[in-house]
Design an enzyme around this catalytic site. Structure first.
Site, PDB file in Angstrom:
ATOM      1  N   CYS A   1      -2.416   8.389   3.844  1.00  0.00           N
ATOM      2  CA  CYS A   1      -2.214   7.983   2.437  1.00  0.00           C
ATOM      3  C   CYS A   1      -3.461   8.220   1.611  1.00  0.00           C
ATOM      4  O   CYS A   1      -3.382   8.682   0.474  1.00  0.00           O
ATOM      5  CB  CYS A   1      -1.823   6.510   2.367  1.00  0.00           C
ATOM      6  SG  CYS A   1      -0.237   6.133   3.152  1.00  0.00           S
TER       7      CYS A   1
ATOM      8  N   GLU B   1       0.891  -1.170   0.000  1.00  0.00           N
ATOM      9  CA  GLU B   1       0.000   0.000   0.000  1.00  0.00           C
ATOM     10  C   GLU B   1       0.920   1.209   0.000  1.00  0.00           C
ATOM     11  O   GLU B   1       1.499   1.573   1.018  1.00  0.00           O
ATOM     12  CB  GLU B   1      -0.917  -0.030   1.217  1.00  0.00           C
ATOM     13  CG  GLU B   1      -2.103   0.914   1.091  1.00  0.00           C
ATOM     14  CD  GLU B   1      -1.911   2.196   1.859  1.00  0.00           C
ATOM     15  OE1 GLU B   1      -1.362   3.159   1.265  1.00  0.00           O
ATOM     16  OE2 GLU B   1      -2.289   2.252   3.025  1.00  0.00           O
TER      17      GLU B   1
END
Length: 483
Positions: A285, A251
């Protein structure tokens, strides 16, 4: 300090004493808000890592053979232990990472840890019958991958650690977990609490530098790597894993776009727009990093977000009134301030913020709204990862989608509209692993999450997340006729 706050601080100190390095050793970890030393993180070496992996390998078979039911029961006990220590962990997290106790921050993160771990423990992953006829019975089953290396970030250190270790343990893997060098103490404390109920060597923390992380990714006895962090580091992990062929879940970076469509009622979305961008002071993020707004509502959106930014309390996270905190570290502070200054110099309009909040502390940066900015500006094209939101005006909807999709990352995105059908049609045009409608960044433990493009690959959460930390095995035998 209130009685409850004093009790939390005392409990956090007890946890800290359990995990920090002895006096005179290790590495100093500062309070993100005050820069005072909190404690000393152990400075584990590559040799320590090798020993940890050997122990995890030795423990893995027994852990897997316990079976799903017993592992699930132990993970539920671990979730209970997290809940019992939640306030102390939140206190330590707030100091080390900087996020306030309240709002979508430290206490919220501890609640997510418990919720995700409970979901991991109770989610069922069934085997799949592929063929069942007269001649053949073939079934696909999921088994543990082996030893998982979990490498976590500094922005949501506890929650993302659980995202990695929860499903891995549930499927019968053992885990060696390496926290970020910026936020090791809270992660070590979380794992210590879990290890009060888990068998020995099933979950082993390792606190070290980049050399330790590189060895973890390339170690021949690591079967799976889970990493959350920058795209640049993710590429290095891919290269390191070529030798051991470890499976990967990555990720990586995001530069999430939001698009406000024409005719949207701004008052209905303003608060959600703000928190979609400024959750964890922008250090997320999947936070919204750039916002495209149609001419018809542009000024209204800019004014609404500026008003919220100016009225949202920022300061030391242990103050119950604050919901925005500092940047966690100096390099990130410099990135944010540099991109804002570059935008200002190029003619963009800093509507509010745009300066360090030196009255609050060394790494505080005021929540910043930047308007009238070109799409090719650095603040738009680079992931700022902090409390600064560029708002780009558009008049042609097709142009807005081209701009939104015109980057090499694709973690999340969002569309905002008062018309549900328009919103769903618009969502289908966005290039991202997740597209939210009239919100941004919300996650659910049963809904898969992962990026496309340079935002990584592999899915987390729910049934798909369990599959990602397993290996498949096909068992094929006689069909009904041969039984």
């Amino acid at each position: 300090m209130s009685e409850s706050a004093a009790a939390a601080a005392a409990a956090a100190a007890v946890l800290l004493d359990r995990v920090q390095a002895p006096d005179g050793t290790g590495r100093e970890i500062p309070d993100a808000a005050t820069r005072e030393v909190i404690g000393r993180a152990p400075a584990h070496t590559v040799a320590d890592l090798d020993q940890a992996i050997e122990r995890a390998r030795a423990a893995q078979h027994a852990w897997e053979t316990l079976g799903h039911e017993e592992r699930s029961a132990l993970l539920l006990k671990a979730a209970d232990a997290i809940d019992a220590n939640a306030e102390a962990l939140a206190h330590l997290l707030s100091r080390e990472q900087g996020k306030p106790l309240n709002g979508p921050n430290a206490r919220f993160e501890l609640g997510a840890c418990s919720a995700w771990l409970r979901t991991n423990a109770t989610t069922v992953l069934e085997s799949q019958v592929l063929v069942d006829d007269e001649s053949l019975h073939a079934e696909l089953v999921y088994r543990a991958a082996g030893v998982v290396g979990a490498i976590g970030p500094w922005n949501w250190p506890l929650m993302i650690t659980i995202w990695q270790i929860g499903p891995a343990l549930r499927m019968g893997n053992t885990v060696v977990a390496k926290p970020s060098e910026y936020t090791p103490l809270s992660v070590l404390a979380l794992i210590a609490v879990m290890n009060d109920v888990l068998p020995a060597d099933v979950l082993i923390p390792i606190s070290g530098g980049r050399d330790v992380g590189a060895r973890l990714a390339s170690h021949p006895d690591i079967d799976k790597i889970m990493f959350t962090g920058s795209t640049a580091t993710g590429r290095r992990i891919i290269e390191s894993s070529a030798g051991n062929l470890a499976r990967l879940t990555l990720e990586l970076g995001g530069n999430d776009a939001g698009i406000v469509l024409p005719g949207t009622e701004v008052s209905d979305i303003a608060q959600d727009l703000f928190w979609g961008a400024f959750i964890n002071t922008g250090q997320t993020c999947a936070a919204m990093k750039r916002l495209y707004v149609h001419d018809s509502v542009y000024d209204e959106v800019v004014d609404a977000l500026a008003e919220i930014a100016e009225s949202t309390p920022m300061g030391n996270g242990l103050d119950e009134n604050n919901v925005l905190g500092p940047l966690q570290n100096r390099p990130q502070f410099d990135i944010v301030s540099g991109l804002v200054e570059e935008a200002r110099a190029s003619g963009a309009r800093v509507v509010t913020g745009g300066a360090a909040a030196t009255d609050l502390g060394e790494l505080f940066y005021r929540p910043t709204i930047v308007a009238d900015i070109d799409n090719d500006a650095g603040l738009v094209q680079q992931e700022q990862f902090g409390p600064a939101l560029p708002i780009i005006r558009y008049s042609d909807v097709d142009q807005a989608f081209a701009w939104a999709n015109g980057v090499d990352v694709g973690l999340g995105s969002s569309v905002w509209s008062s018309d549900p059908e328009d919103a769903r049609q618009a969502a289908a045009r966005m290039q991202a692993g997740t597209v939210w409608i009239n919100s941004h960044g919300g996650l659910h433990p049963m809904v898969p999450f992962g990026g496309i493009k340079s935002s990584g690959y592999g899915l987390e959460f729910g049934v798909e997340g369990l599959k990602s930390v397993a290996v498949t095995q096909v068992i094929s035998g006689p069909g009904r006729k041969g039984r």
